[in-house]
Design an enzyme around this catalytic site. Structure first.
Site, PDB file in Angstrom:
ATOM      1  N   GLY A  14       0.809  -1.209   0.000  1.00  0.00           N
ATOM      2  CA  GLY A  14       0.000   0.000   0.000  1.00  0.00           C
ATOM      3  C   GLY A  14       0.845   1.263   0.000  1.00  0.00           C
ATOM      4  O   GLY A  14       2.075   1.224   0.128  1.00  0.00           O
ATOM      5  N   LEU A  16       0.946   3.767   2.234  1.00  0.00           N
ATOM      6  CA  LEU A  16       1.594   4.032   3.511  1.00  0.00           C
ATOM      7  C   LEU A  16       2.623   2.956   3.836  1.00  0.00           C
ATOM      8  O   LEU A  16       3.715   3.264   4.321  1.00  0.00           O
ATOM      9  CB  LEU A  16       0.557   4.124   4.633  1.00  0.00           C
ATOM     10  CG  LEU A  16       1.116   4.326   6.045  1.00  0.00           C
ATOM     11  CD1 LEU A  16       1.998   5.566   6.123  1.00  0.00           C
ATOM     12  CD2 LEU A  16      -0.011   4.404   7.066  1.00  0.00           C
ATOM     13  N   ASP A  40      -2.885 -11.962   6.697  1.00  0.00           N
ATOM     14  CA  ASP A  40      -4.176 -11.605   6.104  1.00  0.00           C
ATOM     15  C   ASP A  40      -5.173 -11.245   7.200  1.00  0.00           C
ATOM     16  O   ASP A  40      -5.565 -12.104   7.992  1.00  0.00           O
ATOM     17  CB  ASP A  40      -4.690 -12.778   5.272  1.00  0.00           C
ATOM     18  CG  ASP A  40      -5.929 -12.432   4.461  1.00  0.00           C
ATOM     19  OD1 ASP A  40      -6.495 -11.341   4.663  1.00  0.00           O
ATOM     20  OD2 ASP A  40      -6.330 -13.265   3.622  1.00  0.00           O
ATOM     21  N   THR A  66      -9.846   0.009   2.045  1.00  0.00           N
ATOM     22  CA  THR A  66     -10.073   1.459   2.032  1.00  0.00           C
ATOM     23  C   THR A  66     -10.977   1.907   0.891  1.00  0.00           C
ATOM     24  O   THR A  66     -11.317   3.075   0.812  1.00  0.00           O
ATOM     25  CB  THR A  66      -8.732   2.202   1.929  1.00  0.00           C
ATOM     26  OG1 THR A  66      -8.056   1.793   0.740  1.00  0.00           O
ATOM     27  CG2 THR A  66      -7.842   1.890   3.135  1.00  0.00           C
ATOM     28  N   TYR A 129     -18.116   1.757   5.038  1.00  0.00           N
ATOM     29  CA  TYR A 129     -16.682   1.888   5.296  1.00  0.00           C
ATOM     30  C   TYR A 129     -16.448   2.628   6.611  1.00  0.00           C
ATOM     31  O   TYR A 129     -15.687   2.167   7.467  1.00  0.00           O
ATOM     32  CB  TYR A 129     -16.022   2.636   4.147  1.00  0.00           C
ATOM     33  CG  TYR A 129     -14.601   3.057   4.433  1.00  0.00           C
ATOM     34  CD1 TYR A 129     -13.585   2.120   4.524  1.00  0.00           C
ATOM     35  CD2 TYR A 129     -14.268   4.404   4.612  1.00  0.00           C
ATOM     36  CE1 TYR A 129     -12.270   2.503   4.788  1.00  0.00           C
ATOM     37  CE2 TYR A 129     -12.969   4.795   4.872  1.00  0.00           C
ATOM     38  CZ  TYR A 129     -11.979   3.841   4.960  1.00  0.00           C
ATOM     39  OH  TYR A 129     -10.684   4.229   5.229  1.00  0.00           O
ATOM     40  N   LYS A 133     -14.648   1.178  10.052  1.00  0.00           N
ATOM     41  CA  LYS A 133     -13.451   1.803  10.617  1.00  0.00           C
ATOM     42  C   LYS A 133     -13.690   2.246  12.057  1.00  0.00           C
ATOM     43  O   LYS A 133     -12.816   2.099  12.918  1.00  0.00           O
ATOM     44  CB  LYS A 133     -13.012   2.991   9.761  1.00  0.00           C
ATOM     45  CG  LYS A 133     -12.542   2.612   8.362  1.00  0.00           C
ATOM     46  CD  LYS A 133     -11.415   1.603   8.348  1.00  0.00           C
ATOM     47  CE  LYS A 133     -10.091   2.185   8.726  1.00  0.00           C
ATOM     48  NZ  LYS A 133      -8.981   1.206   8.581  1.00  0.00           N
TER      49      LYS A 133
END
Length: 296
Positions: A14, A16, A40, A66, A129, A133
């Site tokens: 990714g 980041l 995973d 994301t 989403y 989160k």
């Protein structure tokens, strides 16, 4: 506080994850970046076994789903990646005395205000989403109260093309450039975020939720226009120079509702570290100069 020696990163491929490896290794910090196939989050029962072979000072969870619209299409997978997996990760860290950083999102807010949100402000997600989160934040802190839950937004950086690169691609090709003009948040450079995380891990014992973004906020349209303005100053051969505004309501690709205003306040980070995040415009100019300018 001790300097970081070895950091384990989930989400190696990714934006980041790649920035963490590059920036930390340049500072002499060993980084083990695990790919999806190696750790995973959607297989939480296997996480402890996957992580047990590594001795590290901290684990940074930069994985998870994301894609906001993908979460709407597959709620079960979104919950595994953003809730159940991070909870298992937090239990492992609590049991083994490892500091945990779990990356969260500005999408935990409803976006019904015009003031940047502080960590204590009410969280009311408007899409699946955001709900996953937020639930992920809560289960992580319940399982590992010493964890850091870091809310970020509009991440851009070298490892993967992002919004500025997309805008530049259109402008260099002379295509029509359009972006949403009724949604505001804080563009955040991945390299800056890696340094803020390092400061928190090396110089504080802070735990709980914290906001980490570059200073200021903008709409997607302003973000795109600033990208083109900087590119013009850098001498890039743009064929389009204007970004036209477009409302979220008329944007066909969107499936999930988006919070209109989700800018984040970083005052807590500044109080803890004495560091004031630089503006998103300064970060963006550095990024574009390093990636696109003929002369650095």
């Amino acid at each position: 506080m001790a300097a970081l020696r070895h950091v384990l990163v989930l989400g190696a491929t990714g934006r980041l994850g790649g920035a963490l490896r590059r920036c930390y290794e340049a500072r002499g910090i060993r980084v083990t970046a695990l790919k999806h196939s190696e750790a995973d989050l959607c297989k939480p029962e296997q996480l402890a076994t996957a992580l047990a072979k590594y001795e590290c000072d901290a684990i940074i969870n930069a994985a998870g789903i994301t894609d906001v619209d993908a979460c709407e299409r597959d709620p079960q997978q979104a919950r595994l990646a953003n809730v159940t997996g991070p909870e298992s990760l937090a239990r492992y860290c609590a049991a083994n005395g490892v500091r945990l950083v779990n990356i969260s999102s500005d999408y935990v807010f409803a976006g019904d205000t015009s003031m940047p949100r502080c960590e204590e402000d009410a969280t009311v997600p408007v899409n699946l989403y955001g709900h996953t989160k937020l639930e992920g934040e809560r289960v992580v802190l319940a399982a590992c109260p010493q964890a850091l839950v870091v809310r970020v937004s509009w991440l851009f950086g070298r490892e993967k093309p992002s919004f500025p690169d997309w805008i530049l691609g259109l402008a260099l090709a002379g295509k029509d450039v359009r972006a949403v003009d009724d949604k505001w948040a804080c563009p955040t450079l991945a390299d800056d975020l890696t340094d803020w995380l390092r400061q928190l891990l090396e110089h504080t014992t802070h735990s709980g939720v914290i906001h980490l973004v570059n200073g200021g906020y903008c709409s997607w349209q302003e973000y795109g226009q600033t990208t083109l303005d900087i590119a013009t100053r850098l001498g890039l051969p743009l064929k389009s120079h204007r970004v036209q505004g477009h409302t979220m309501q008329g944007f066909p690709p969107f499936i999930a509702q988006r919070p209109p205003f989700s800018a984040l306040d970083t005052s807590l980070f500044t109080r803890l570290t004495g560091c004031q995040p630089r503006t998103w415009q300064a970060a963006l100019e550095d990024y574009l100069r390093q990636k696109y300018a003929a002369e650095p």
